[in-house]
Design an enzyme around this catalytic site. Structure first.
Site, PDB file in Angstrom:
ATOM      1  N   ARG A 172      79.383  43.471  11.407  1.00 11.39           N
ATOM      2  CA  ARG A 172      80.684  43.904  10.881  1.00 11.39           C
ATOM      3  C   ARG A 172      81.858  43.116  11.446  1.00 11.39           C
ATOM      4  NH1 ARG A 172      79.732  50.397  10.663  1.00 11.39           N
ATOM      5  NH2 ARG A 172      78.644  50.341   8.669  1.00 11.39           N
ATOM      6  N   LYS A 228      78.041  62.686   8.164  1.00  8.73           N
ATOM      7  CA  LYS A 228      76.713  62.070   8.084  1.00  8.73           C
ATOM      8  C   LYS A 228      75.907  62.341   9.362  1.00  8.73           C
ATOM      9  CE  LYS A 228      76.542  57.442   7.562  1.00  8.73           C
ATOM     10  NZ  LYS A 228      75.831  56.764   8.666  1.00  8.73           N
ATOM     11  N   SER A 229      76.518  62.151  10.516  1.00 10.82           N
ATOM     12  CA  SER A 229      75.789  62.354  11.787  1.00 10.82           C
ATOM     13  C   SER A 229      75.273  63.787  11.891  1.00 10.82           C
ATOM     14  CB  SER A 229      76.723  62.088  12.976  1.00 10.82           C
ATOM     15  OG  SER A 229      77.101  60.742  12.998  1.00 10.82           O
ATOM     16  N   GLN A 259      72.869  57.141  19.073  1.00 11.28           N
ATOM     17  CA  GLN A 259      71.531  57.147  18.464  1.00 11.28           C
ATOM     18  C   GLN A 259      70.458  57.035  19.537  1.00 11.28           C
ATOM     19  OE1 GLN A 259      71.536  54.083  15.475  1.00 11.28           O
ATOM     20  NE2 GLN A 259      73.037  55.146  14.191  1.00 11.28           N
ATOM     21  N   ASP A 268      82.631  53.154  13.838  1.00 11.83           N
ATOM     22  CA  ASP A 268      82.416  52.876  12.411  1.00 11.83           C
ATOM     23  C   ASP A 268      83.719  52.583  11.664  1.00 11.83           C
ATOM     24  OD1 ASP A 268      79.684  53.191  12.695  1.00 11.83           O
ATOM     25  OD2 ASP A 268      79.727  55.328  12.172  1.00 11.83           O
ATOM     26  N   ARG A 304      67.961  45.287  12.046  1.00 11.89           N
ATOM     27  CA  ARG A 304      68.675  45.911  13.172  1.00 11.89           C
ATOM     28  C   ARG A 304      67.756  46.133  14.383  1.00 11.89           C
ATOM     29  NH1 ARG A 304      72.334  50.605  10.851  1.00 11.89           N
ATOM     30  NH2 ARG A 304      73.185  50.444  12.958  1.00 11.89           N
ATOM     31  N   ARG A 327      71.261  65.359  11.767  1.00 10.79           N
ATOM     32  CA  ARG A 327      70.792  66.200  12.885  1.00 10.79           C
ATOM     33  C   ARG A 327      70.385  67.580  12.398  1.00 10.79           C
ATOM     34  NH1 ARG A 327      73.851  62.195  14.717  1.00 10.79           N
ATOM     35  NH2 ARG A 327      73.786  61.516  16.908  1.00 10.79           N
ATOM     36  N   LYS A 352      75.570  46.624  13.404  1.00  7.78           N
ATOM     37  CA  LYS A 352      75.638  47.755  12.479  1.00  7.78           C
ATOM     38  C   LYS A 352      74.929  47.357  11.167  1.00  7.78           C
ATOM     39  CE  LYS A 352      77.651  50.529  15.256  1.00  7.78           C
ATOM     40  NZ  LYS A 352      76.924  51.689  15.750  1.00  7.78           N
ATOM     41  N   SER A 375      75.453  54.168  22.885  1.00 13.20           N
ATOM     42  CA  SER A 375      74.896  54.498  21.578  1.00 13.20           C
ATOM     43  C   SER A 375      74.426  55.946  21.524  1.00 13.20           C
ATOM     44  CB  SER A 375      73.714  53.563  21.263  1.00 13.20           C
ATOM     45  OG  SER A 375      72.988  54.085  20.163  1.00 13.20           O
TER      46      SER A 375
HETATM   47  C1  S3P Z   1      75.665  57.508  14.855  1.00 16.34           C
HETATM   48  C2  S3P Z   1      75.967  56.745  15.934  1.00 16.34           C
HETATM   49  C3  S3P Z   1      76.642  55.426  15.840  1.00 16.34           C
HETATM   50  C4  S3P Z   1      77.285  55.211  14.472  1.00 16.34           C
HETATM   51  C5  S3P Z   1      76.399  55.646  13.345  1.00 16.34           C
HETATM   52  C6  S3P Z   1      76.040  57.122  13.484  1.00 16.34           C
HETATM   53  C7  S3P Z   1      74.977  58.794  15.067  1.00 16.34           C
HETATM   54  O1  S3P Z   1      75.670  54.417  16.046  1.00 16.34           O
HETATM   55  O2  S3P Z   1      77.629  53.863  14.293  1.00 16.34           O
HETATM   56  O3  S3P Z   1      77.038  55.463  12.094  1.00 16.34           O
HETATM   57  O4  S3P Z   1      74.938  59.640  14.138  1.00 16.34           O
HETATM   58  O5  S3P Z   1      74.468  59.011  16.172  1.00 16.34           O
HETATM   59  P1  S3P Z   1      75.242  53.956  17.543  1.00 16.34           P
HETATM   60  O6  S3P Z   1      74.670  55.114  18.218  1.00 16.34           O
HETATM   61  O7  S3P Z   1      74.231  52.869  17.342  1.00 16.34           O
HETATM   62  O8  S3P Z   1      76.504  53.448  18.167  1.00 16.34           O
END
Ligand code: S3P
Length: 426
Positions: free
Chosen positions: A335, A5-6, A153, A304, A106, A10, A331, A151
């Site tokens: 969680r 997914k990440s 993200q 996760d 969030r 991207r 999250k 993080s």
């Molecule tokens: C992700 C970063 C994580 C993760 C999320 C995907 C990403 O979150 O929990 O499912 O793709 O960068 P955080 O950056 O908030 O920890």
């Protein structure tokens, strides 16, 4: 196994920010990622499906987007929303961002604060969560910023904004988080460097002013989804499965390491590299497990996976203590609370003490029979359905719809391995 997914998010966003066509094979076609595909399309970089799992993005390059006609809808996806904020920061127009009930709860200030330092304007006053109206600028200024929370993200949003400045932006992280942004930006030709300092902190610097070029991306299988299959195999007697081509970047493999420490028969085979990321096949067999202490430092590499680890821990011998779980509270749901409540609903002992979760294992046995509240959280739903595969009584969850946000093939893949799912009435 479906794609990561990440990396899928991207590939779409960086393809849109590059010049030329980016071809993505193995894209995760889940709701979260499809929303990101719609977002880049709405910004003027069409993302289209050309075959199963194969998508093409017509990149527009830095400065090439246009103002979307409607609010950008990120659905359930924090990654989509937060990374897109880094994109929007560099645009000379106003964008409205919306999401579902879970995403709208969030925290966004963790991303907005550094992006505002760079020049992003939050048009909606006094709001720190979606829906939000944001106005970017083509005069973004570079910053140096130490992440207050571990993080990926937040790190990624700042680096993406940094690409759109005419100087060098540096993000400092005390704890390593997933580094897919750094790897993929480098692959697309961005000027980006990472260096581990003597203080143990990593400094990641991106210098803007250089256009990136569209590339072909092959997305490896998602370790966070593979975790559910690995857990099912470890818990169900007689299991012996191999998950092929899984991303094994060590910023993502904390769960597999923890399973091994618990005594799981989990081995890696055929290690190789694809698109700048390490991958391998993972073989997992049913195993007797013992409880372990999972140190806080490991949290970013398995953030996760705690709900499914807690389910696995319920079947181990002895206690499993998971430390440093503050980020779990923000999250798709809280969680930490949802996991503990789900375990209790199934006759297990789980205790939250600050940021620590302790689960008392039943040495191979767990009563089950509970109904779990999922709070719009796909990973809570999947974790407790896996519990049902090995518990004494079936486990039910109140909602399975959110599973499609990350792992639409979850039930069919498990059914292929012998699991049975049934709809239950209220
Ligand atoms: C992700 C970063 C994580 C993760 C999320 C995907 C990403 O979150 O929990 O499912 O793709 O960068 P955080 O950056 O908030 O920890």
């Amino acid at each position: 196994m479906p794609g990561d997914k990440s990396i899928s998010h991207r590939a779409l966003l960086f393809g849109a920010l590059s010049l030329g066509t980016t071809r993505v094979a193995g894209l995760l076609e889940s709701e979260d990622v499809i929303n990101t595909a719609r977002v880049v399309t709405a910004l003027g970089a069409p993302a289209t499906k050309t075959a199963a799992g194969v998508w093409e993005v017509e990149g527009r390059g830095i400065g090439g987007f246009h103002e979307p006609q409607a609010p950008l809808d990120f659905g359930n996806s924090g990654t989509g929303a937060r990374l897109a904020m880094g994109v929007v920061a560099g645009q000379d127009f106003t964008v409205e961002m919306v999401g579902d009930a879970s995403l709208s709860r969030r925290p966004m200030s963790r991303v907005l604060t550094p992006l505002q330092k760079m020049g992003l304007e939050v048009v909606t006053q006094d709001r720190q969560s979606l829906p939000l109206k944001l106005r970017g600028t083509t005069d973004l200024v570079p910053i140096e910023y130490e992440l207050p929370v571990p993080s990926a993200q937040v790190k990624s949003a700042i680096l993406i904004a940094g690409l759109q400045t005419s100087g060098t932006t540096t993000v400092i992280e005390a704890e390593a988080t997933r580094d897919h942004t750094e790897r993929m930006l480098r692959y697309f030709g961005a000027d980006i460097k990472s260096a581990l300092g003597t203080d143990g902190k990593t400094r990641i610097s991106v210098t803007g002013g250089r256009q990136m070029q569209g590339r072909d991306v092959k997305v490896p299988a998602d370790p966070s989804s593979a975790a559910f299959l690995a857990a099912a195999a470890v818990l169900v007697p007689g299991s012996d499965i191999t998950v092929e081509g899984v991303l094994v970047n060590d910023t993502r493999t904390g769960f597999f390491l923890t399973l091994q420490e618990m005594g799981a028969d989990l081995t890696y085979a055929n290690p190789r590299e694809e698109g700048g990321e390490p991958i391998a096949d993972i073989r997992v067999r049913h195993s007797r497990l013992k409880g372990v202490r999972v140190p806080a430092e490991r949290a970013p590499s398995m953030i996760d996976e705690y709900p499914i680890l807690a389910v696995v821990a319920a079947f181990a011998e002895g206690e499993t203590v998971m430390e440093g779980l503050a980020e779990l509270k923000v999250k798709e749901s809280d969680r930490l609370a949802a996991t503990a409540a789900g375990l209790k609903a199934n006759g297990l002992i789980a205790q939250i003490d600050g940021d620590t979760l302790t689960v008392v294992g039943g040495a191979g046995r767990a009563p089950g029979g509970g109904r779990v509240e999922t709070h719009l959280d796909h990973r809570i739903a999947m974790s407790f359905l896996v519990m049902g595969l090995a518990a004494e009584a079936p486990v039910s969850v109140d909602d399975t719809a959110m599973i499609a946000t990350s792992f639409p093939e979850f039930t069919s893949l498990l059914e292929g391995l012998g699991a049975r799912f049934a709809e239950v009435s209220e």
